[in-house]
Design a protein around this motif. Sequence first.
Motif, mmCIF file in Angstrom:
data_model
loop_
_atom_site.group_PDB
_atom_site.id
_atom_site.type_symbol
_atom_site.label_atom_id
_atom_site.label_comp_id
_atom_site.label_asym_id
_atom_site.label_seq_id
_atom_site.Cartn_x
_atom_site.Cartn_y
_atom_site.Cartn_z
ATOM 1 N N LEU A 45 0.817 -1.214 0.000
ATOM 2 C CA LEU A 45 0.000 0.000 0.000
ATOM 3 C C LEU A 45 0.850 1.262 0.000
ATOM 4 O O LEU A 45 0.309 2.365 -0.117
ATOM 5 N N GLY A 46 2.158 1.112 0.165
ATOM 6 C CA GLY A 46 3.049 2.260 0.166
ATOM 7 C C GLY A 46 3.076 2.988 1.499
ATOM 8 O O GLY A 46 3.448 4.166 1.572
ATOM 9 N N ILE A 47 2.666 2.286 2.557
ATOM 10 C CA ILE A 47 2.651 2.896 3.889
ATOM 11 C C ILE A 47 3.883 2.423 4.653
ATOM 12 O O ILE A 47 3.982 1.281 5.079
ATOM 13 N N CYS A 61 -4.799 -1.402 12.496
ATOM 14 C CA CYS A 61 -5.881 -1.047 11.581
ATOM 15 C C CYS A 61 -6.103 -2.140 10.536
ATOM 16 O O CYS A 61 -7.246 -2.541 10.275
ATOM 17 N N LEU A 62 -5.011 -2.633 9.946
ATOM 18 C CA LEU A 62 -5.139 -3.726 8.975
ATOM 19 C C LEU A 62 -5.715 -4.983 9.629
ATOM 20 O O LEU A 62 -6.510 -5.707 9.013
ATOM 21 N N SER A 63 -5.332 -5.244 10.862
ATOM 22 C CA SER A 63 -5.847 -6.414 11.572
ATOM 23 C C SER A 63 -7.360 -6.322 11.721
ATOM 24 O O SER A 63 -8.080 -7.306 11.510
ATOM 25 N N ASP A 64 -7.849 -5.138 12.085
ATOM 26 C CA ASP A 64 -9.290 -4.962 12.246
ATOM 27 C C ASP A 64 -10.029 -5.202 10.927
ATOM 28 O O ASP A 64 -11.081 -5.843 10.899
ATOM 29 N N VAL A 96 -5.391 7.515 10.373
ATOM 30 C CA VAL A 96 -4.746 6.233 10.049
ATOM 31 C C VAL A 96 -5.725 5.333 9.311
ATOM 32 O O VAL A 96 -5.390 4.705 8.296
ATOM 33 N N ALA A 97 -6.962 5.257 9.805
ATOM 34 C CA ALA A 97 -7.975 4.406 9.170
ATOM 35 C C ALA A 97 -8.230 4.862 7.728
ATOM 36 O O ALA A 97 -8.371 4.026 6.828
ATOM 37 N N LYS A 98 -8.266 6.165 7.515
ATOM 38 C CA LYS A 98 -8.514 6.677 6.160
ATOM 39 C C LYS A 98 -7.373 6.319 5.218
ATOM 40 O O LYS A 98 -7.609 5.909 4.066
ATOM 41 N N GLU A 99 -6.145 6.465 5.694
ATOM 42 C CA GLU A 99 -4.999 6.146 4.841
ATOM 43 C C GLU A 99 -4.992 4.670 4.467
ATOM 44 O O GLU A 99 -4.742 4.301 3.305
ATOM 45 N N VAL A 100 -5.276 3.800 5.437
ATOM 46 C CA VAL A 100 -5.335 2.364 5.152
ATOM 47 C C VAL A 100 -6.499 2.050 4.222
ATOM 48 O O VAL A 100 -6.355 1.294 3.248
ATOM 49 N N ARG A 101 -7.641 2.631 4.484
ATOM 50 C CA ARG A 101 -8.833 2.366 3.670
ATOM 51 C C ARG A 101 -8.628 2.820 2.223
ATOM 52 O O ARG A 101 -8.971 2.103 1.277
ATOM 53 N N ASP A 102 -8.049 4.007 2.049
ATOM 54 C CA ASP A 102 -7.789 4.497 0.688
ATOM 55 C C ASP A 102 -6.834 3.567 -0.054
ATOM 56 O O ASP A 102 -7.001 3.303 -1.254
ATOM 57 N N GLY A 103 -5.820 3.064 0.661
ATOM 58 C CA GLY A 103 -4.881 2.141 0.032
ATOM 59 C C GLY A 103 -5.539 0.825 -0.352
ATOM 60 O O GLY A 103 -5.280 0.271 -1.432
ATOM 61 N N LEU A 104 -6.424 0.324 0.498
ATOM 62 C CA LEU A 104 -7.127 -0.935 0.201
ATOM 63 C C LEU A 104 -8.063 -0.780 -0.985
ATOM 64 O O LEU A 104 -8.248 -1.717 -1.769
ATOM 65 N N TYR A 109 -8.742 -4.300 -2.661
ATOM 66 C CA TYR A 109 -9.171 -5.198 -1.592
ATOM 67 C C TYR A 109 -10.644 -4.951 -1.260
ATOM 68 O O TYR A 109 -11.360 -5.862 -0.857
ATOM 69 N N ILE A 110 -11.071 -3.684 -1.413
ATOM 70 C CA ILE A 110 -12.474 -3.320 -1.208
ATOM 71 C C ILE A 110 -12.863 -2.295 -2.251
ATOM 72 O O ILE A 110 -11.996 -1.659 -2.878
ATOM 73 N N GLU A 111 -14.172 -2.142 -2.442
ATOM 74 C CA GLU A 111 -14.669 -1.085 -3.317
ATOM 75 C C GLU A 111 -15.937 -0.494 -2.711
ATOM 76 O O GLU A 111 -16.742 -1.230 -2.118
ATOM 77 N N PRO A 112 -16.108 0.840 -2.814
ATOM 78 C CA PRO A 112 -17.314 1.464 -2.259
ATOM 79 C C PRO A 112 -18.562 0.936 -2.963
ATOM 80 O O PRO A 112 -18.549 0.658 -4.163
ATOM 81 N N GLU A 113 -19.626 0.785 -2.211
ATOM 82 C CA GLU A 113 -20.895 0.290 -2.745
ATOM 83 C C GLU A 113 -21.980 1.306 -2.401
ATOM 84 O O GLU A 113 -22.246 1.587 -1.232
#
Length: 483
Positions: A45-47, A61-64, A96-104, A109-113
């Motif tokens: 993810l470049g983090i 955060c990734l664990s959650d 932190v959650a936003k940075e991880v979520r944006d990378g995923l 790994y995920i996409e907005p629905e």
Amino acid sequence: MKDVCAQEENLEVEGEVRGEVFVDIVYEPKDENTSETLHCILSELGIVRVKSSDLQKYIYCLSDFFQVASQYKEELICWSGSDSAYPRGSAYSAAVAKEVRDGLIQFCYIEPEGRFSVKKGLAQAYRVIGSEVPDKLRFKCHGIGPLVVVRETKSKCYGKPDKKGKALSRHHIKPIVGHPTLSDYENDVDRLNKLNLQYPLVMPDGSEFVTHKRIFVNGRLDCGGRHYGGWLGYNEGERLQATIGGEPVVEIDLKAAHPNLLNALVGNGQSLGSDPYQNIKFVKDATIDGDRKRLRDVAKRLVSAFICKDGAMVKFPVGVKSEFDYESGRNVTIPFRETYWLDHSVDYYMDQIFEEMPFLHQKEKTGKDLVFLESEIMRRATNNMVGSGAPCFLVHDCMLVRGGDKDLAVGYLYESLFHHLGYVFPMDVSDSRGFSELVPIPKGYPTSKYNALIVDVTESGYEDYRTLIDHDDTFKVSGLDLI
């Protein structure tokens, strides 16, 4: 995995897309393989962070996320971006959650629905791309989290839902004379969580929980105060299939807690019996067991809604169930009246409730917050459980404990009821078999204001209950060591 956050925030988004669960702040890697995998994903993810403490926040955060994603592949999840979802003391921040979520999202790994609206209090749903989720990841609870949150008064805006009050900073929380301080409450929860960390609550789906937090409202330490944890998102049947430290659980429930507490404060103090809802006419008149259970649920929900709202009950509560409407192509909420197949107006049911519980009319005269009183009763019993080395998990007016700790928990709960009210009311115990039974009230405990001063007290060693009540002494139950 389910989560209490799902009770605090709306899971629906515009277009009526509904997430299955929330990502909660709970987990860390359980083994070296999982830890190495998450570090590799962070690099992907470049983090990259120089400080190991910063890096650890991203691992949390990734664990959650992967704890939820591994159980709900190809499903929808909700992942809050609000600062209020990451209060002081959390393992990481909303940033932190936003940075991880944006990378995923970027790496699929995920996409907005669907869409969402912050103004309407709605949360964004995400679809997990199951093929991208690594297999054989294992997680455990880290036990990090806020201990006590004090929220300011909710704000109301016309045409919009009430906004959840923001968490106050520590220096804005005023102490209350005669009440425990913020530090006292934090120490209580910290001791409870540290004990539970040794004996995690494991749900049937494999999710583990250890941490409670207490949430006060209206900016005060004497309003609200209930204990919250991820297990609150599970129904009773699921909770009863859980284990604590590998042992089967039982759930101890204070019967009709709020009616009994209100009766103690403004009623005549006479015993309401083992199940006051069963005495209400429309429940008692039901001839079929299934109808009686359904109407008892109606009575319980109406009483709860009436106690918690301002003013009279002029309409039924909002429905809580939803179903897909093929005509509109959307999920719609089923009205309360249809959910319970009711034939009469709300006045018909409330009149019979008031006939059985006339003290409900006096709810505005309590001078006390019932939720706070309930939470303090549970707090005292919980502190004694912790002092005995017995783990426990709270579900508002219920306590989940190991089967072998049942008698200990029952003793402490009765002692706490007596300490706060001067008398006790019934409770029941349910187990994994679905079996539920009333708990016998220990000999010597009064069951109403009237017999509090005349019962046999020879076993307690006190001449008179007035000595106990007036001087705030501690009642010794079955040789238990009480605080």
